[in-house]
Design an enzyme around this catalytic site. Structure first.
Site, PDB file in Angstrom:
ATOM      1  N   GLU A 108       0.840  -1.207   0.000  1.00  0.00           N
ATOM      2  CA  GLU A 108       0.000   0.000   0.000  1.00  0.00           C
ATOM      3  C   GLU A 108       0.869   1.250   0.000  1.00  0.00           C
ATOM      4  OE1 GLU A 108      -2.912   0.967  -0.500  1.00  0.00           O
ATOM      5  OE2 GLU A 108      -4.382   0.290   0.963  1.00  0.00           O
ATOM      6  N   ASP A 109       0.404   2.286  -0.669  1.00  0.00           N
ATOM      7  CA  ASP A 109       1.158   3.539  -0.627  1.00  0.00           C
ATOM      8  C   ASP A 109       1.034   4.209   0.738  1.00  0.00           C
ATOM      9  OD1 ASP A 109      -1.523   3.955  -1.110  1.00  0.00           O
ATOM     10  OD2 ASP A 109      -1.258   5.541  -2.582  1.00  0.00           O
ATOM     11  N   ASP A 112      -3.679   5.075   6.494  1.00  0.00           N
ATOM     12  CA  ASP A 112      -4.226   6.307   7.059  1.00  0.00           C
ATOM     13  C   ASP A 112      -5.167   5.916   8.211  1.00  0.00           C
ATOM     14  OD1 ASP A 112      -5.201   8.867   7.383  1.00  0.00           O
ATOM     15  OD2 ASP A 112      -5.746   9.189   5.316  1.00  0.00           O
ATOM     16  N   PHE A 161      -1.964  16.351   4.352  1.00  0.00           N
ATOM     17  CA  PHE A 161      -2.443  15.739   3.117  1.00  0.00           C
ATOM     18  C   PHE A 161      -1.295  15.676   2.115  1.00  0.00           C
ATOM     19  CE2 PHE A 161      -4.577  15.644  -1.005  1.00  0.00           C
ATOM     20  CZ  PHE A 161      -5.351  14.517  -0.820  1.00  0.00           C
ATOM     21  N   ARG A 174      -0.134  12.156  -9.038  1.00  0.00           N
ATOM     22  CA  ARG A 174       0.327  10.785  -8.781  1.00  0.00           C
ATOM     23  C   ARG A 174       1.719  10.554  -9.356  1.00  0.00           C
ATOM     24  NH1 ARG A 174      -3.976   7.433  -7.011  1.00  0.00           N
ATOM     25  NH2 ARG A 174      -6.002   7.888  -7.923  1.00  0.00           N
TER      26      ARG A 174
HETATM   27  C1  PRP Z   1      -5.666   5.415  -0.449  1.00  0.00           C
HETATM   28  C2  PRP Z   1      -4.525   4.436  -0.279  1.00  0.00           C
HETATM   29  C3  PRP Z   1      -5.121   3.346   0.573  1.00  0.00           C
HETATM   30  C4  PRP Z   1      -6.166   4.064   1.382  1.00  0.00           C
HETATM   31  C5  PRP Z   1      -5.696   4.226   2.786  1.00  0.00           C
HETATM   32  O1  PRP Z   1      -6.446   5.014  -1.538  1.00  0.00           O
HETATM   33  O2  PRP Z   1      -4.045   3.963  -1.497  1.00  0.00           O
HETATM   34  O3  PRP Z   1      -5.711   2.333  -0.225  1.00  0.00           O
HETATM   35  O4  PRP Z   1      -6.382   5.338   0.772  1.00  0.00           O
HETATM   36  O5  PRP Z   1      -6.625   4.936   3.547  1.00  0.00           O
HETATM   37  P1  PRP Z   1      -7.265   4.376   4.881  1.00  0.00           P
HETATM   38  O6  PRP Z   1      -6.151   3.834   5.728  1.00  0.00           O
HETATM   39  O7  PRP Z   1      -7.887   5.607   5.508  1.00  0.00           O
HETATM   40  O8  PRP Z   1      -8.288   3.337   4.530  1.00  0.00           O
HETATM   41  P2  PRP Z   1      -7.562   5.933  -2.236  1.00  0.00           P
HETATM   42  O9  PRP Z   1      -8.918   5.568  -1.732  1.00  0.00           O
HETATM   43  O10 PRP Z   1      -7.162   7.362  -2.111  1.00  0.00           O
HETATM   44  O11 PRP Z   1      -7.547   5.428  -3.721  1.00  0.00           O
HETATM   45  P3  PRP Z   1      -6.381   5.534  -4.823  1.00  0.00           P
HETATM   46  O12 PRP Z   1      -5.282   4.599  -4.379  1.00  0.00           O
HETATM   47  O13 PRP Z   1      -7.016   5.101  -6.090  1.00  0.00           O
HETATM   48  O14 PRP Z   1      -5.921   6.970  -4.842  1.00  0.00           O
END
Ligand code: PRP
Length: 195
Positions: A108-109, A112, A161, A174
């Site tokens: 995961e990137d 959060d 952010f 991105r």
């Molecule tokens: C981001 C990220 C994780 C998630 C983490 O994805 O890639 O999957 O949020 O957040 P959390 O810990 O609060 O659940 P996002 O929904 O922004 O989608 P994306 O990767 O397509 O930008």
């Protein structure tokens, strides 16, 4: 320097302040790759990334792990405006192949609130992998709602952010090779600003 695109409204200066330089990211990923391989010296590692943001981290990590590596992708979305805090995560694209008996690393990137990861770990655990581990490039421990944690963490960051290296603001940024803090009108944002 970009400006907000709303016509007829006052424009707010938008810029990105570098938080983690690209070279630092690559160095840290090399360390994580070594660590992961050290923990599983003889295993084929199956990296599972969450679209879309995790893809940059996955491709760099995969190329730095010595030995056999395969990968797959999954996509989820969250109900409600306040993306993850509602806790309603839903599968929109499943993996192509079974993970039963495999050594799986979720890539995961960003970690959060943890709601996405909590959902994924529950889902994957039911499929009986041999090992299930989590690697995240960025961890925001201050925002956690779900009781989950990563086994491999690139950088722990404050509640700002961030964009770049896979992370977006309205699908933009991105492609930045670094991670930066989104600044609107000179102020760092804690959450995604309203569009
Ligand atoms: C981001 C990220 C994780 C998630 C983490 O994805 O890639 O999957 O949020 O957040 P959390 O810990 O609060 O659940 P996002 O929904 O922004 O989608 P994306 O990767 O397509 O930008």
């Amino acid at each position: 320097m970009a400006k907000s695109k709303k016509k007829g409204k006052s424009t707010v200066k938008e810029r990105v302040r570098v938080l983690i330089q690209g070279a630092r990211i690559q160095k840290r990923i090399r360390e994580l790759a070594k660590e992961i391989r050290r923990d599983f010296p003889d295993e084929q590692l199956h990296l599972v990334s969450v679209l879309k943001g995790g893809v940059f981290f996955l491709t760099d990590l995969a190329r730095k792990i010595p030995g056999e590596v395969s990968f797959d992708f999954i996509a989820v979305s969250s109900y409600g405006e306040n993306t993850h805090s509602s806790g309603q995560v839903r599968l929109t694209r499943d993996l192509d192949s079974s993970i039963e008996g495999r050594t799986v690393i979720v890539v995961e990137d960003i970690l959060d609130t943890g709601m996405t990861l909590q959902y994924l770990l529950r889902l994957f655990q039911q499929r009986n992998p041999k090992h299930l581990r989590v690697a995240v490039l960025l961890d925001k421990p201050g925002r956690r709602i779900a009781a989950v944690q990563a086994d491999y963490v690139g950088f722990s960051i404050p509640n700002e952010f961030v964009v770049g290296y896979g992370l977006d603001y309205s699908e933009r940024y991105r492609n930045l090779p670094y991670v930066g803090v989104l600044m609107l009108g000179g102020e760092a944002q804690e959450q995604a600003p309203k569009k």
